[in-house]
Design a protein around this motif. Sequence first.
Motif, PDB file in Angstrom:
ATOM      1  N   VAL A  29      31.997  17.474  -2.308  1.00  0.00           N
ATOM      2  CA  VAL A  29      31.406  15.975  -3.074  1.00  0.00           C
ATOM      3  C   VAL A  29      31.013  17.107  -4.839  1.00  0.00           C
ATOM      4  O   VAL A  29      31.533  16.913  -5.631  1.00  0.00           O
ATOM      5  CB  VAL A  29      30.605  15.168  -2.792  1.00  0.00           C
ATOM      6  CG1 VAL A  29      30.712  13.895  -4.383  1.00  0.00           C
ATOM      7  CG2 VAL A  29      31.252  14.164  -1.801  1.00  0.00           C
ATOM      8  N   ILE A  30      29.891  17.683  -4.303  1.00  0.00           N
ATOM      9  CA  ILE A  30      29.761  18.498  -6.054  1.00  0.00           C
ATOM     10  C   ILE A  30      30.345  19.571  -6.043  1.00  0.00           C
ATOM     11  O   ILE A  30      30.783  19.475  -7.612  1.00  0.00           O
ATOM     12  CB  ILE A  30      27.963  18.928  -5.219  1.00  0.00           C
ATOM     13  CG1 ILE A  30      26.970  18.122  -5.277  1.00  0.00           C
ATOM     14  CG2 ILE A  30      27.807  20.153  -6.589  1.00  0.00           C
ATOM     15  CD1 ILE A  30      25.650  19.060  -4.646  1.00  0.00           C
ATOM     16  N   ASP A  31      31.424  20.077  -5.315  1.00  0.00           N
ATOM     17  CA  ASP A  31      32.710  21.138  -6.307  1.00  0.00           C
ATOM     18  C   ASP A  31      33.366  20.743  -7.030  1.00  0.00           C
ATOM     19  O   ASP A  31      34.735  20.537  -7.601  1.00  0.00           O
ATOM     20  CB  ASP A  31      32.955  22.268  -4.690  1.00  0.00           C
ATOM     21  CG  ASP A  31      31.281  22.914  -4.770  1.00  0.00           C
ATOM     22  OD1 ASP A  31      30.390  23.152  -5.138  1.00  0.00           O
ATOM     23  OD2 ASP A  31      31.895  23.740  -3.573  1.00  0.00           O
ATOM     24  N   SER A  32      33.947  19.006  -6.178  1.00  0.00           N
ATOM     25  CA  SER A  32      34.913  18.621  -6.560  1.00  0.00           C
ATOM     26  C   SER A  32      34.535  17.907  -8.201  1.00  0.00           C
ATOM     27  O   SER A  32      35.922  16.919  -8.140  1.00  0.00           O
ATOM     28  CB  SER A  32      35.635  17.695  -5.554  1.00  0.00           C
ATOM     29  OG  SER A  32      34.210  16.213  -5.901  1.00  0.00           O
ATOM     30  N   SER A  33      33.820  17.529  -8.652  1.00  0.00           N
ATOM     31  CA  SER A  33      33.614  16.690  -9.672  1.00  0.00           C
ATOM     32  C   SER A  33      33.399  15.399  -9.793  1.00  0.00           C
ATOM     33  O   SER A  33      34.078  15.004 -10.667  1.00  0.00           O
ATOM     34  CB  SER A  33      33.934  17.663 -11.082  1.00  0.00           C
ATOM     35  OG  SER A  33      33.634  19.101 -11.006  1.00  0.00           O
ATOM     36  N   ARG A  34      33.744  14.884  -8.697  1.00  0.00           N
ATOM     37  CA  ARG A  34      34.266  13.315  -8.911  1.00  0.00           C
ATOM     38  C   ARG A  34      33.406  12.314  -7.681  1.00  0.00           C
ATOM     39  O   ARG A  34      33.599  12.900  -6.922  1.00  0.00           O
ATOM     40  CB  ARG A  34      35.799  13.209  -7.503  1.00  0.00           C
ATOM     41  CG  ARG A  34      37.460  13.745  -8.663  1.00  0.00           C
ATOM     42  CD  ARG A  34      38.489  13.617  -8.423  1.00  0.00           C
ATOM     43  NE  ARG A  34      38.054  12.098  -8.550  1.00  0.00           N
ATOM     44  CZ  ARG A  34      39.078  11.334  -7.476  1.00  0.00           C
ATOM     45  NH1 ARG A  34      40.305  11.587  -7.023  1.00  0.00           N
ATOM     46  NH2 ARG A  34      39.603   9.942  -8.135  1.00  0.00           N
ATOM     47  N   TYR A  35      32.594  11.645  -9.013  1.00  0.00           N
ATOM     48  CA  TYR A  35      31.451  11.195  -9.090  1.00  0.00           C
ATOM     49  C   TYR A  35      31.751  10.362  -8.299  1.00  0.00           C
ATOM     50  O   TYR A  35      30.883   9.244  -7.740  1.00  0.00           O
ATOM     51  CB  TYR A  35      30.604  11.559  -9.817  1.00  0.00           C
ATOM     52  CG  TYR A  35      30.175  13.112  -9.314  1.00  0.00           C
ATOM     53  CD1 TYR A  35      29.996  14.001  -7.977  1.00  0.00           C
ATOM     54  CD2 TYR A  35      30.144  13.532 -11.226  1.00  0.00           C
ATOM     55  CE1 TYR A  35      30.017  15.161  -8.732  1.00  0.00           C
ATOM     56  CE2 TYR A  35      30.357  15.214 -10.424  1.00  0.00           C
ATOM     57  CZ  TYR A  35      29.457  16.173  -9.895  1.00  0.00           C
ATOM     58  OH  TYR A  35      29.866  17.287  -9.908  1.00  0.00           O
ATOM     59  N   GLY A  38      36.250   7.835  -5.838  1.00  0.00           N
ATOM     60  CA  GLY A  38      37.346   9.066  -6.403  1.00  0.00           C
ATOM     61  C   GLY A  38      37.714   8.893  -4.739  1.00  0.00           C
ATOM     62  O   GLY A  38      37.466   8.169  -3.723  1.00  0.00           O
ATOM     63  N   PRO A  39      37.824   9.946  -4.016  1.00  0.00           N
ATOM     64  CA  PRO A  39      38.678  10.048  -2.490  1.00  0.00           C
ATOM     65  C   PRO A  39      37.671   9.532  -1.409  1.00  0.00           C
ATOM     66  O   PRO A  39      38.162   8.965  -0.307  1.00  0.00           O
ATOM     67  CB  PRO A  39      39.324  11.646  -2.155  1.00  0.00           C
ATOM     68  CG  PRO A  39      38.498  12.058  -3.311  1.00  0.00           C
ATOM     69  CD  PRO A  39      38.607  11.180  -4.543  1.00  0.00           C
ATOM     70  N   ASN A  40      37.107  10.222  -1.640  1.00  0.00           N
ATOM     71  CA  ASN A  40      35.552   9.704  -0.577  1.00  0.00           C
ATOM     72  C   ASN A  40      35.525   7.706  -0.311  1.00  0.00           C
ATOM     73  O   ASN A  40      35.158   7.204   0.936  1.00  0.00           O
ATOM     74  CB  ASN A  40      34.592  10.317  -0.816  1.00  0.00           C
ATOM     75  CG  ASN A  40      34.170  11.614   0.354  1.00  0.00           C
ATOM     76  OD1 ASN A  40      34.592  11.619   1.288  1.00  0.00           O
ATOM     77  ND2 ASN A  40      33.536  12.468  -1.108  1.00  0.00           N
ATOM     78  N   VAL A  41      35.788   6.957  -1.204  1.00  0.00           N
ATOM     79  CA  VAL A  41      35.227   5.810  -1.587  1.00  0.00           C
ATOM     80  C   VAL A  41      36.465   5.323  -0.434  1.00  0.00           C
ATOM     81  O   VAL A  41      36.668   4.833   0.224  1.00  0.00           O
ATOM     82  CB  VAL A  41      34.728   6.207  -3.111  1.00  0.00           C
ATOM     83  CG1 VAL A  41      34.924   4.101  -2.479  1.00  0.00           C
ATOM     84  CG2 VAL A  41      33.701   5.577  -3.372  1.00  0.00           C
ATOM     85  N   LEU A 234      28.764  10.106  -2.992  1.00  0.00           N
ATOM     86  CA  LEU A 234      28.084  11.054  -2.532  1.00  0.00           C
ATOM     87  C   LEU A 234      27.551  10.186  -0.880  1.00  0.00           C
ATOM     88  O   LEU A 234      27.721  10.577  -0.118  1.00  0.00           O
ATOM     89  CB  LEU A 234      26.696  11.180  -3.005  1.00  0.00           C
ATOM     90  CG  LEU A 234      27.048  12.643  -3.513  1.00  0.00           C
ATOM     91  CD1 LEU A 234      25.808  13.000  -4.832  1.00  0.00           C
ATOM     92  CD2 LEU A 234      26.996  14.346  -3.183  1.00  0.00           C
ATOM     93  N   GLN A 235      27.534   9.569  -1.666  1.00  0.00           N
ATOM     94  CA  GLN A 235      26.684   7.669  -0.925  1.00  0.00           C
ATOM     95  C   GLN A 235      28.440   8.029   0.232  1.00  0.00           C
ATOM     96  O   GLN A 235      27.914   7.653   1.511  1.00  0.00           O
ATOM     97  CB  GLN A 235      26.725   7.105  -1.438  1.00  0.00           C
ATOM     98  CG  GLN A 235      25.440   7.341  -1.546  1.00  0.00           C
ATOM     99  CD  GLN A 235      24.188   7.689  -1.222  1.00  0.00           C
ATOM    100  OE1 GLN A 235      23.737   8.209   0.088  1.00  0.00           O
ATOM    101  NE2 GLN A 235      23.515   8.058  -1.764  1.00  0.00           N
ATOM    102  N   ALA A 236      29.218   7.811  -0.466  1.00  0.00           N
ATOM    103  CA  ALA A 236      30.373   7.558   0.848  1.00  0.00           C
ATOM    104  C   ALA A 236      31.059   8.451   2.087  1.00  0.00           C
ATOM    105  O   ALA A 236      31.329   8.493   2.848  1.00  0.00           O
ATOM    106  CB  ALA A 236      31.981   7.353  -0.020  1.00  0.00           C
TER     107      ALA A 236
END
Length: 366
Positions: A29-35, A38-41, A234-236
């Motif tokens: 997530v950190i490397d993706s810069s999408r916080y 994004g895709p994890n949510v 991050l939480q997702a």
Amino acid sequence: MVAVGVPLFDTTTPLAPLRERILARVAEVIDSSRYILGPNVDAFERELASYCGAAHAVGVANGTEAITIALRAMGVGEGDEVVVPSFTFYASAEAIPPTGATPVFCDVDPESFCVTADTVRAALTRRTKAVVAVHLFGNVAPVAEIEALGVPVLEDAAQAAGSHAAGGRRPGGIGTAATFSFFPSKNLGCFGDGGAIVTGDEGIAERARVLRFHGSRDKIAYERIGYNSRLDELQAAILRVQLPQLDAWSDGRRAAAVHYERAGLGELVVLPQPTAAARPAWHLYVIRHQRIETVEAALAGAGHGHKGYYRTPVHRQPAMVAYAAGTSLPATDELARTHLAIPMSPVLTVEQAAAVTGAVRAALPA
Ligand SMILES: Cc1ncc(COP(=O)(O)O)c(C=O)c1O
């Protein structure tokens, strides 16, 4: 060997084997810069909805705002009443006034700690727009029986991730909508605050998505007064590693209850009773006794975790008394006085259950 007290809950041991995978997902997530959103949510929402047997999930910032947003998405607003138990965490009721509606407190069944169709019926009026049925301590409230009264139910499933209801259904997939909290100590907890709304109703899901994002679909037009209430990436990502473990953790919680039963705890105190056909993933294991302070003192003396969670029920809290004039909830008042949470976790052992039971037995000889 020095006897070690049993902690009230253990979130560390179950997570230890997941540490490397969680760290890897966090790094991604950190490397993706999408916080944000994004895709994890997206993926977690799909995975949670599927787990609950519902069509939609909407990630939000915490379990309290999940209730407010879900109620508003269900059409609750100014001048409405929402029935809610008083024997619950304060947030179940606190989330109602921000919708414009008034909380109306109802009683619970002392055996299960949950609302019933009868306790809800006693609180219904022509203004009732919804019922918040709390699946307290991981038990499962009889949602279908309450909806049969003709009123939509929002399941407050903050404490019941991983539980099973009758007919193979799960909290989240029973009522008109449901809410979850991913507070770290919950059955499914993240590393901060988080929550979700789960529903089979496309309209409710759509309105919840708009409300969680400032009342906007596109950040150009703002159609409603909404919230900044989002589950973050991050939480997702962390929750996506944990969700596949939830059933095994829930089996561990059920096994822990069996350890207590086999240790003979039920001969000393009143044990929690699952509602009809439910298989609770006990979030808290809550016993009852008329001399509960004796049990508390014994557990404290032996160094075992224990807590009376709701000694002052919600309708007696200073911020709520204005909504509770003339309200009489005898089962709630009795439970508030006599309940006590004792150690519970997915990894509670036979020996730990025996140690806790031994301390209670020493204080309350059968
Ligand atoms: C029954 C119940 N409802 C609502 C909430 C609120 O959740 P949160 O702390 O994520 O806002 C909690 C947990 O804290 C809870 O136990």
